[in-house]
Design a protein around this motif. Structure first.
Motif, mmCIF file in Angstrom:
data_model
loop_
_atom_site.group_PDB
_atom_site.id
_atom_site.type_symbol
_atom_site.label_atom_id
_atom_site.label_comp_id
_atom_site.label_asym_id
_atom_site.label_seq_id
_atom_site.Cartn_x
_atom_site.Cartn_y
_atom_site.Cartn_z
ATOM 1 N N LEU A 128 -53.855 49.063 -33.109
ATOM 2 C CA LEU A 128 -52.697 49.701 -33.435
ATOM 3 C C LEU A 128 -51.477 48.791 -33.887
ATOM 4 C CD1 LEU A 128 -50.181 51.520 -34.614
ATOM 5 C CD2 LEU A 128 -49.435 52.001 -32.255
ATOM 6 N N LEU A 129 -52.092 47.732 -33.203
ATOM 7 C CA LEU A 129 -51.232 46.483 -33.447
ATOM 8 C C LEU A 129 -51.584 45.280 -34.311
ATOM 9 C CD1 LEU A 129 -48.951 43.672 -31.947
ATOM 10 C CD2 LEU A 129 -50.761 43.601 -29.896
ATOM 11 N N ARG A 130 -53.560 45.597 -34.163
ATOM 12 C CA ARG A 130 -53.843 44.917 -35.289
ATOM 13 C C ARG A 130 -53.656 44.960 -36.704
ATOM 14 N NH1 ARG A 130 -58.144 44.895 -31.830
ATOM 15 N NH2 ARG A 130 -59.066 46.741 -32.841
ATOM 16 N N THR A 131 -53.051 46.536 -36.775
ATOM 17 C CA THR A 131 -53.347 47.717 -37.688
ATOM 18 C C THR A 131 -51.492 46.712 -37.991
ATOM 19 O OG1 THR A 131 -54.614 48.949 -37.698
ATOM 20 C CG2 THR A 131 -52.952 49.406 -39.153
ATOM 21 N N LEU A 132 -50.932 46.435 -37.893
ATOM 22 C CA LEU A 132 -48.998 45.818 -37.894
ATOM 23 C C LEU A 132 -49.485 45.104 -37.842
ATOM 24 C CD1 LEU A 132 -47.164 49.157 -35.363
ATOM 25 C CD2 LEU A 132 -48.124 49.244 -38.666
ATOM 26 N N GLU A 133 -50.175 44.498 -37.100
ATOM 27 C CA GLU A 133 -49.539 42.677 -37.660
ATOM 28 C C GLU A 133 -49.143 41.846 -39.049
ATOM 29 O OE1 GLU A 133 -52.942 39.736 -35.340
ATOM 30 O OE2 GLU A 133 -53.755 39.846 -37.685
ATOM 31 N N GLN A 134 -49.447 42.044 -40.645
ATOM 32 C CA GLN A 134 -48.661 42.020 -41.085
ATOM 33 C C GLN A 134 -47.166 42.863 -41.575
ATOM 34 O OE1 GLN A 134 -50.033 38.978 -42.527
ATOM 35 N NE2 GLN A 134 -51.382 38.917 -41.101
ATOM 36 N N TRP A 135 -47.514 43.735 -39.907
ATOM 37 C CA TRP A 135 -45.680 44.378 -40.949
ATOM 38 C C TRP A 135 -44.622 43.811 -40.344
ATOM 39 C CZ3 TRP A 135 -45.110 50.044 -40.434
ATOM 40 C CH2 TRP A 135 -46.325 51.154 -41.052
ATOM 41 N N SER A 136 -43.754 43.536 -40.578
ATOM 42 C CA SER A 136 -42.070 43.652 -39.927
ATOM 43 C C SER A 136 -41.955 44.062 -38.996
ATOM 44 C CB SER A 136 -41.365 42.625 -40.684
ATOM 45 O OG SER A 136 -40.760 44.259 -41.853
ATOM 46 N N LEU A 137 -40.816 43.343 -38.012
ATOM 47 C CA LEU A 137 -40.605 43.800 -36.876
ATOM 48 C C LEU A 137 -39.561 45.117 -37.282
ATOM 49 C CD1 LEU A 137 -40.259 41.097 -34.280
ATOM 50 C CD2 LEU A 137 -41.282 43.155 -34.624
ATOM 51 N N THR A 138 -38.518 44.777 -38.356
ATOM 52 C CA THR A 138 -37.752 45.407 -39.398
ATOM 53 C C THR A 138 -39.043 47.172 -40.179
ATOM 54 O OG1 THR A 138 -36.323 43.919 -39.843
ATOM 55 C CG2 THR A 138 -36.057 46.291 -40.954
ATOM 56 N N ASP A 139 -39.418 46.898 -40.629
ATOM 57 C CA ASP A 139 -40.732 47.848 -40.194
ATOM 58 C C ASP A 139 -40.834 48.942 -39.360
ATOM 59 O OD1 ASP A 139 -40.022 47.462 -43.077
ATOM 60 O OD2 ASP A 139 -41.782 46.327 -42.953
ATOM 61 N N ILE A 140 -41.355 47.934 -38.480
ATOM 62 C CA ILE A 140 -42.290 48.378 -37.165
ATOM 63 C C ILE A 140 -40.683 50.024 -36.100
ATOM 64 C CG2 ILE A 140 -43.241 48.392 -35.216
ATOM 65 C CD1 ILE A 140 -44.916 46.092 -36.236
ATOM 66 N N GLY A 141 -39.458 49.186 -36.939
ATOM 67 C CA GLY A 141 -38.679 49.974 -35.959
ATOM 68 C C GLY A 141 -37.752 50.281 -36.937
ATOM 69 N N ASN A 142 -38.405 49.754 -37.505
ATOM 70 C CA ASN A 142 -37.283 51.672 -38.826
ATOM 71 C C ASN A 142 -38.721 52.839 -38.656
ATOM 72 O OD1 ASN A 142 -35.451 50.216 -40.274
ATOM 73 N ND2 ASN A 142 -36.427 49.517 -41.325
ATOM 74 N N LEU A 143 -40.050 52.491 -38.642
ATOM 75 C CA LEU A 143 -41.162 53.407 -38.774
ATOM 76 C C LEU A 143 -40.546 54.766 -37.229
ATOM 77 C CD1 LEU A 143 -43.117 55.319 -39.295
ATOM 78 C CD2 LEU A 143 -44.957 53.475 -38.714
ATOM 79 N N THR A 144 -40.183 53.978 -35.954
ATOM 80 C CA THR A 144 -39.975 54.045 -35.182
ATOM 81 C C THR A 144 -39.256 55.153 -35.314
ATOM 82 O OG1 THR A 144 -41.237 52.426 -33.547
ATOM 83 C CG2 THR A 144 -39.532 53.522 -32.416
ATOM 84 N N ARG A 145 -38.015 54.824 -36.127
ATOM 85 C CA ARG A 145 -36.743 55.570 -35.840
ATOM 86 C C ARG A 145 -36.897 56.519 -36.617
ATOM 87 N NH1 ARG A 145 -33.431 55.205 -39.849
ATOM 88 N NH2 ARG A 145 -34.173 53.544 -40.496
ATOM 89 N N LEU A 146 -38.088 57.040 -38.039
ATOM 90 C CA LEU A 146 -37.744 57.675 -38.827
ATOM 91 C C LEU A 146 -39.063 59.290 -37.824
ATOM 92 C CD1 LEU A 146 -38.527 55.833 -42.045
ATOM 93 C CD2 LEU A 146 -36.404 57.251 -41.538
ATOM 94 N N LEU A 147 -39.837 57.675 -37.153
ATOM 95 C CA LEU A 147 -40.739 59.414 -37.205
ATOM 96 C C LEU A 147 -40.444 59.608 -35.328
ATOM 97 C CD1 LEU A 147 -44.423 57.338 -36.207
ATOM 98 C CD2 LEU A 147 -43.654 58.927 -37.558
ATOM 99 N N HIS A 148 -38.806 59.068 -34.228
ATOM 100 C CA HIS A 148 -38.757 59.810 -33.281
ATOM 101 C C HIS A 148 -37.763 60.827 -34.594
ATOM 102 C CE1 HIS A 148 -36.190 60.292 -30.099
ATOM 103 N NE2 HIS A 148 -34.452 59.587 -30.886
ATOM 104 N N ALA A 149 -36.460 61.196 -35.473
ATOM 105 C CA ALA A 149 -35.684 61.832 -35.857
ATOM 106 C C ALA A 149 -36.703 62.494 -36.512
ATOM 107 C CB ALA A 149 -35.526 60.921 -37.635
ATOM 108 N N LEU A 150 -38.009 62.899 -37.150
ATOM 109 C CA LEU A 150 -38.936 64.100 -37.372
ATOM 110 C C LEU A 150 -38.725 64.698 -36.297
ATOM 111 C CD1 LEU A 150 -40.086 65.043 -39.919
ATOM 112 C CD2 LEU A 150 -42.035 63.538 -39.651
ATOM 113 N N GLY A 151 -39.272 64.056 -35.274
ATOM 114 C CA GLY A 151 -39.984 64.840 -33.899
ATOM 115 C C GLY A 151 -38.745 65.393 -33.491
ATOM 116 N N SER A 152 -38.035 65.110 -32.930
ATOM 117 C CA SER A 152 -36.479 65.510 -32.494
ATOM 118 C C SER A 152 -36.321 66.533 -33.620
ATOM 119 C CB SER A 152 -35.871 64.645 -32.282
ATOM 120 O OG SER A 152 -35.274 64.043 -32.789
ATOM 121 N N GLY A 153 -36.359 66.363 -34.902
ATOM 122 C CA GLY A 153 -35.688 67.529 -35.441
ATOM 123 C C GLY A 153 -33.819 67.267 -36.193
#
Length: 162
Positions: A128-153
């Motif tokens: 996962l670290l290698r896969t996200l190596e070229q992603w910005s920290l903002t994009d990783i943070g946004n994905l995390t935030r969006l998945l949390h929102a989706l998972g929690s409804g």
């Protein structure tokens, strides 16, 4: 702007976007099933993916009762108990008396179980670290935030703290 941002928000466009998201989740689930199956076989040849999930949940909890494990995994207590016995027979987990309740036992990994789990995870370690190596920290943070929102409804907030 992305294509999704250029699209007018109509019920049809929203339904299409959700179908595309569902398809991507399907692909991701298939990938994770493959990883779980491979890891289960590395822990013990022939170990079923469901048993691996119970094994890794015990590892994550460190010490857990069968009842708590079955509640956490939304599984029948009898099925969990049978799988726990299988994992015990393989020497991967052990039971100890629960000091808080003499009628139940706590499950935890044995040193062999810890060793096998580490070895099983090694091929994927860092993937996962290698896969996200070229992603910005903002994009990783946004994905995390969006998945949390989706998972929690919930609805996505403006920050990870929302």
């Amino acid at each position: 702007m992305s294509d999704a941002e250029n699209t007018t928000d109509t019920p049809e466009a929203r339904a299409e976007a959700v179908r595309a998201l569902e398809a991507e989740f399907g692909e991701l689930i298939t990938h994770f099933r493959r990883v779980i199956t491979e890891n289960a076989n590395r822990v013990s040849p022939g170990l079923l993916p469901g048993a691996y999930k119970i094994f890794t949940t015990i590892a994550r909890c460190e010490r857990v009762t069968v009842s708590t494990l079955s509640e956490r995994m939304l599984m029948d207590k009898g099925q969990v108990s049978r799988t726990v016995r299988e994992l015990e027979d393989l020497g991967l987990i052990e039971r100890t008396a629960d000091p808080a309740d003499g009628r139940s036992s706590l499950l935890e990994l044995t040193p062999l179980g810890t060793e096998r789990l580490s070895a099983a995870r090694l091929p994927q370690e860092g993937l996962l670290l290698r896969t996200l190596e070229q992603w910005s920290l903002t994009d990783i943070g946004n994905l995390t935030r969006l998945l949390h929102a989706l998972g929690s409804g919930g609805t996505p907030g403006s920050s990870a703290a929302d």
